[in-house]
Design an enzyme around this catalytic site. Structure first.
Site, PDB file in Angstrom:
ATOM      1  N   ILE A 205     -10.790   4.988  14.654  1.00 31.34           N
ATOM      2  CA  ILE A 205     -11.746   5.564  15.610  1.00 31.34           C
ATOM      3  C   ILE A 205     -12.887   4.581  15.855  1.00 31.34           C
ATOM      4  O   ILE A 205     -13.255   4.298  16.998  1.00 31.34           O
ATOM      5  CB  ILE A 205     -12.301   6.915  15.078  1.00 31.34           C
ATOM      6  N   GLY A 206     -13.436   4.037  14.780  1.00 28.11           N
ATOM      7  CA  GLY A 206     -14.571   3.112  14.892  1.00 28.11           C
ATOM      8  C   GLY A 206     -14.235   1.864  15.700  1.00 28.11           C
ATOM      9  O   GLY A 206     -15.072   1.339  16.435  1.00 28.11           O
ATOM     10  N   GLU A 207     -13.001   1.401  15.586  1.00 21.01           N
ATOM     11  CA  GLU A 207     -12.613   0.167  16.288  1.00 21.01           C
ATOM     12  C   GLU A 207     -12.240   0.414  17.745  1.00 21.01           C
ATOM     13  O   GLU A 207     -12.381  -0.477  18.582  1.00 21.01           O
ATOM     14  CB  GLU A 207     -11.391  -0.470  15.588  1.00 21.01           C
ATOM     15  N   ASN A 208     -11.744   1.637  18.035  1.00 17.80           N
ATOM     16  CA  ASN A 208     -11.124   1.851  19.355  1.00 17.80           C
ATOM     17  C   ASN A 208     -11.831   2.829  20.278  1.00 17.80           C
ATOM     18  O   ASN A 208     -11.422   2.973  21.431  1.00 17.80           O
ATOM     19  CB  ASN A 208      -9.680   2.354  19.159  1.00 17.80           C
TER      20      ASN A 208
ATOM     21  N   ASN B 292       0.877  -1.165   0.000  1.00 18.51           N
ATOM     22  CA  ASN B 292       0.000   0.000   0.000  1.00 18.51           C
ATOM     23  C   ASN B 292       0.917   1.218   0.000  1.00 18.51           C
ATOM     24  O   ASN B 292       1.468   1.593   1.030  1.00 18.51           O
ATOM     25  CB  ASN B 292      -0.878  -0.056   1.262  1.00 18.51           C
TER      26      ASN B 292
ATOM     27  N   LYS C 224       3.231   0.874   3.212  1.00 19.76           N
ATOM     28  CA  LYS C 224       2.864  -0.177   4.154  1.00 19.76           C
ATOM     29  C   LYS C 224       2.977  -1.505   3.422  1.00 19.76           C
ATOM     30  O   LYS C 224       2.624  -1.592   2.240  1.00 19.76           O
ATOM     31  CB  LYS C 224       1.419   0.015   4.635  1.00 19.76           C
TER      32      LYS C 224
ATOM     33  N   GLU D 265      -7.743  -4.645   5.343  1.00 18.06           N
ATOM     34  CA  GLU D 265      -7.662  -4.451   3.892  1.00 18.06           C
ATOM     35  C   GLU D 265      -6.583  -5.341   3.280  1.00 18.06           C
ATOM     36  O   GLU D 265      -6.748  -5.875   2.184  1.00 18.06           O
ATOM     37  CB  GLU D 265      -7.371  -2.977   3.594  1.00 18.06           C
TER      38      GLU D 265
ATOM     39  N   ARG E 114      -2.597  -2.179  -3.414  1.00 17.88           N
ATOM     40  CA  ARG E 114      -3.796  -1.366  -3.258  1.00 17.88           C
ATOM     41  C   ARG E 114      -3.654  -0.221  -4.250  1.00 17.88           C
ATOM     42  O   ARG E 114      -2.682   0.527  -4.214  1.00 17.88           O
ATOM     43  CB  ARG E 114      -3.881  -0.811  -1.840  1.00 17.88           C
TER      44      ARG E 114
ATOM     45  N   GLY F 250     -11.455   6.521  10.270  1.00 15.87           N
ATOM     46  CA  GLY F 250     -10.017   6.533  10.561  1.00 15.87           C
ATOM     47  C   GLY F 250      -9.550   7.968  10.394  1.00 15.87           C
ATOM     48  O   GLY F 250     -10.251   8.908  10.784  1.00 15.87           O
ATOM     49  N   ASN F 251      -8.363   8.174   9.787  1.00 14.44           N
ATOM     50  CA  ASN F 251      -7.999   9.545   9.429  1.00 14.44           C
ATOM     51  C   ASN F 251      -8.932  10.026   8.330  1.00 14.44           C
ATOM     52  O   ASN F 251      -9.436  11.143   8.356  1.00 14.44           O
ATOM     53  CB  ASN F 251      -6.547   9.601   8.964  1.00 14.44           C
TER      54      ASN F 251
ATOM     55  N   HIS G 134     -12.399   3.700   0.094  1.00 10.83           N
ATOM     56  CA  HIS G 134     -12.439   2.761   1.233  1.00 10.83           C
ATOM     57  C   HIS G 134     -13.197   1.483   0.853  1.00 10.83           C
ATOM     58  O   HIS G 134     -13.710   0.780   1.719  1.00 10.83           O
ATOM     59  CB  HIS G 134     -13.149   3.367   2.469  1.00 10.83           C
TER      60      HIS G 134
ATOM     61  N   ARG H  30      -9.944  16.630   6.552  1.00  9.48           N
ATOM     62  CA  ARG H  30     -10.821  16.954   5.417  1.00  9.48           C
ATOM     63  C   ARG H  30     -12.188  17.397   5.906  1.00  9.48           C
ATOM     64  O   ARG H  30     -12.727  16.835   6.860  1.00  9.48           O
ATOM     65  CB  ARG H  30     -10.988  15.739   4.501  1.00  9.48           C
TER      66      ARG H  30
HETATM   67  P1  ADP Z   1      -5.735   5.679   8.714  1.00 12.28           P
HETATM   68  O1  ADP Z   1      -7.040   6.167   8.167  1.00 12.28           O
HETATM   69  O2  ADP Z   1      -4.599   6.605   8.453  1.00 12.28           O
HETATM   70  O3  ADP Z   1      -5.450   4.213   8.447  1.00 12.28           O
HETATM   71  P2  ADP Z   1      -6.528   4.833  11.363  1.00 12.28           P
HETATM   72  O4  ADP Z   1      -7.608   3.965  10.819  1.00 12.28           O
HETATM   73  O5  ADP Z   1      -5.425   4.187  12.111  1.00 12.28           O
HETATM   74  O6  ADP Z   1      -5.897   5.792  10.289  1.00 12.28           O
HETATM   75  O7  ADP Z   1      -7.249   5.886  12.323  1.00 12.28           O
HETATM   76  C1  ADP Z   1      -6.541   6.920  12.953  1.00 12.28           C
HETATM   77  C2  ADP Z   1      -7.508   7.645  13.890  1.00 12.28           C
HETATM   78  O8  ADP Z   1      -7.965   6.721  14.893  1.00 12.28           O
HETATM   79  C3  ADP Z   1      -6.860   8.797  14.623  1.00 12.28           C
HETATM   80  O9  ADP Z   1      -7.727   9.899  14.669  1.00 12.28           O
HETATM   81  C4  ADP Z   1      -6.656   8.228  16.022  1.00 12.28           C
HETATM   82  O10 ADP Z   1      -6.628   9.212  17.030  1.00 12.28           O
HETATM   83  C5  ADP Z   1      -7.905   7.382  16.137  1.00 12.28           C
HETATM   84  N1  ADP Z   1      -7.814   6.455  17.266  1.00 12.28           N
HETATM   85  C6  ADP Z   1      -6.980   5.405  17.429  1.00 12.28           C
HETATM   86  N2  ADP Z   1      -7.159   4.852  18.659  1.00 12.28           N
HETATM   87  C7  ADP Z   1      -8.121   5.585  19.283  1.00 12.28           C
HETATM   88  C8  ADP Z   1      -8.747   5.550  20.570  1.00 12.28           C
HETATM   89  N3  ADP Z   1      -8.428   4.629  21.462  1.00 12.28           N
HETATM   90  N4  ADP Z   1      -9.698   6.465  20.845  1.00 12.28           N
HETATM   91  C9  ADP Z   1     -10.027   7.407  19.945  1.00 12.28           C
HETATM   92  N5  ADP Z   1      -9.478   7.503  18.716  1.00 12.28           N
HETATM   93  C10 ADP Z   1      -8.544   6.606  18.395  1.00 12.28           C
END
Ligand code: ADP
Length: 414
Positions: free
Chosen positions: A342-345, A7, A14, A395, A99, A219-220, A189, A250
């Site tokens: 963000i969605g996962e964590n 990627n 990556k 992915e 990718r 995510g970002n 995505h 964005r």
């Molecule tokens: P990318 O889109 O670059 O692959 P990621 O999917 O890793 O990025 O998402 C990055 C985002 O996830 C960042 O805004 C980061 O702060 C957020 N994030 C990661 N862990 C947590 C957490 N525990 N709580 C809130 N946000 C989180």
């Protein structure tokens, strides 16, 4: 087969090595041998490598471009230093999966790369001027390093959304602009949304046709997808990944009329306004602090920062609004699925997005929501008419599987 998954971004790369084949795909027993990332390509690069689930290892090297970065990592992988027992030489890498960001209207599924395919990817450069050239450089570098006989497969981030109907992909602008320049919504995505839809089917034990869900990749970059009957019927990103949800830097949706107003008032050309919407907006723009959700949440906890709170509120509100819109557009769905960093964590952000969705039949289980951090799970209550899940995206696994399937002549499911 050992598949090298790549990627390539503008200054980072990556990579993973995944052992897979048709049997392993069927049994869901693919093995991740290695994952890594090269950052700051163009100067003193930092290479982070993790074998299996082992500790992370950091290396540094001067790598002037993506070709040098690939040369470095392939040599390292094939050397005894890597300690990967499955790979003793370059010959143990059997294929490479890339990718590729934009497949335009040309590529509706993953393909084995040929000269013709490379021309096709080149023809999509107008649509993704930042990404497709980098992807092409990666493909050419592999051909130079590993020879023409090394099978390479392109997996497109747009392909899953090829099923969007006209009424969701056309902008309400003069139709001839679509005909002349292919200006339309493509969505991105797609690899992530497709993976999430696949895991969702497995979790629920249902066939593709029964999968009706709203998938939120946060995510970002952030996007939502309306997946009906297992296929994408609408998605929030458009012609480029700028449209839709609020993201790290964005803006997502804005009134297009503000572009020329900003240009006029700030005395900057339109392309700089576009950069401002891509790079200085979203969570960063509103908060004035950071694009990082985790950092924003701790800023709110520790300093009660008003603009940080506002940024998070607008982020969650926009996501909820898209869920509502997609539920209406799809005539209802069975589940919402959260993925991406963000969605996962972040149970907190998930809870805030779901606030007030009781009307749609969603009843979140606070305990399950708080426990599902970085792992798959149901986060709604038993009996909730609209279910909610966390499904960590993967992915790279999908790219490896598509690569294996393309090479072995097996059709790729959408
Ligand atoms: P990318 O889109 O670059 O692959 P990621 O999917 O890793 O990025 O998402 C990055 C985002 O996830 C960042 O805004 C980061 O702060 C957020 N994030 C990661 N862990 C947590 C957490 N525990 N709580 C809130 N946000 C989180």
């Amino acid at each position: 087969m050992n598949i090298l998954v790549l990627n390539a971004g503008s200054s980072s790369l990556k990579f993973q090595i995944i052992a897979t084949d048709l049997e392993r795909i069927r049994q869901d027993t693919d093995v991740r041998l290695l994952r890594g990332e090269v950052d700051r390509i163009g100067g003193e690069a930092v290479i982070t490598i993790q074998k299996g689930d082992g500790p992370k290892q950091k290396l540094t090297a001067t790598l002037r471009d993506i070709s040098a970065a690939l040369d470095y990592i392939i040599r390292w992988i094939a050397s005894p230093d890597s300690g990967i027992s499955e790979i003793n030489s370059v010959a143990d890498i059997h294929a490479v999966g890339h990718r590729v960001v934009h497949g335009g209207e040309l590529f509706t599924e993953s393909v084995l790369i040929s000269e013709e395919v490379m021309k096709g990817i080149e023809n999509c450069i107008d649509l993704a001027p930042l990404h497709n050239p980098t992807n092409l450089r990666g493909i050419r570098a592999i051909r130079d390093l590993l020879g023409h006989q090394m099978p390479q497969v392109a997996v497109f981030d747009t392909a899953f959304h090829h099923s969007l109907p006209e009424h969701s992909y056309l902008y309400a602008i003069p139709y001839h602009l679509y005909l002349r320049y292919r200006i339309r919504r493509y969505g991105f995505h797609g690899i992530s949304h497709r993976y999430v839809a696949y895991r969702y089917r497995l979790l629920r034990g249902i066939d593709r046709e029964k999968a009706n869900l709203v998938s939120l990749h946060l995510g970002n970059g952030c996007s939502a997808a309306a997946i009906r009957g297992g296929i994408s019927t609408d998605t929030s990103m458009g012609m480029t990944p700028l449209e839709g949800l609020v993201m790290g830097t964005r803006s997502g949706d804005v009134d297009p009329a503000i572009l020329s107003l900003i240009a006029l008032k700030e005395g900057i050309p339109l392309n700089e306004v576009e950069t401002l919407l891509n790079k200085q907006s979203g969570l960063l723009g509103i908060s004035g602090l950071t694009n990082d959700m985790r950092a924003l949440l701790s800023e709110i906890r520790e300093h009660d920062d008003r603009r940080a709170s506002l940024a998070v509120e607008i982020f969650c509100y926009r996501a909820r609004k898209y869920i509502g819109a997609y539920l209406a557009a799809m005539g209802g769905a069975d589940a919402i699925v959260f993925t991406g960093g963000i969605g996962e964590n972040s149970p907190e952000i998930r809870a805030r997005i779901c606030e007030g969705l009781e009307w749609a039949g969603l009843s979140l289980d606070d305990g399950k929501n708080n426990e599902a951090v970085g792992r798959e799970g149901l986060i709604s209550r038993e009996g909730s008419r609209l279910a909610a899940y966390v499904i960590p995206t993967d992915e790279e696994l999908l790219i490896a599987r598509d690569t294996a399937r393309c090479i072995l002549g097996e059709p790729n499911p959408s």
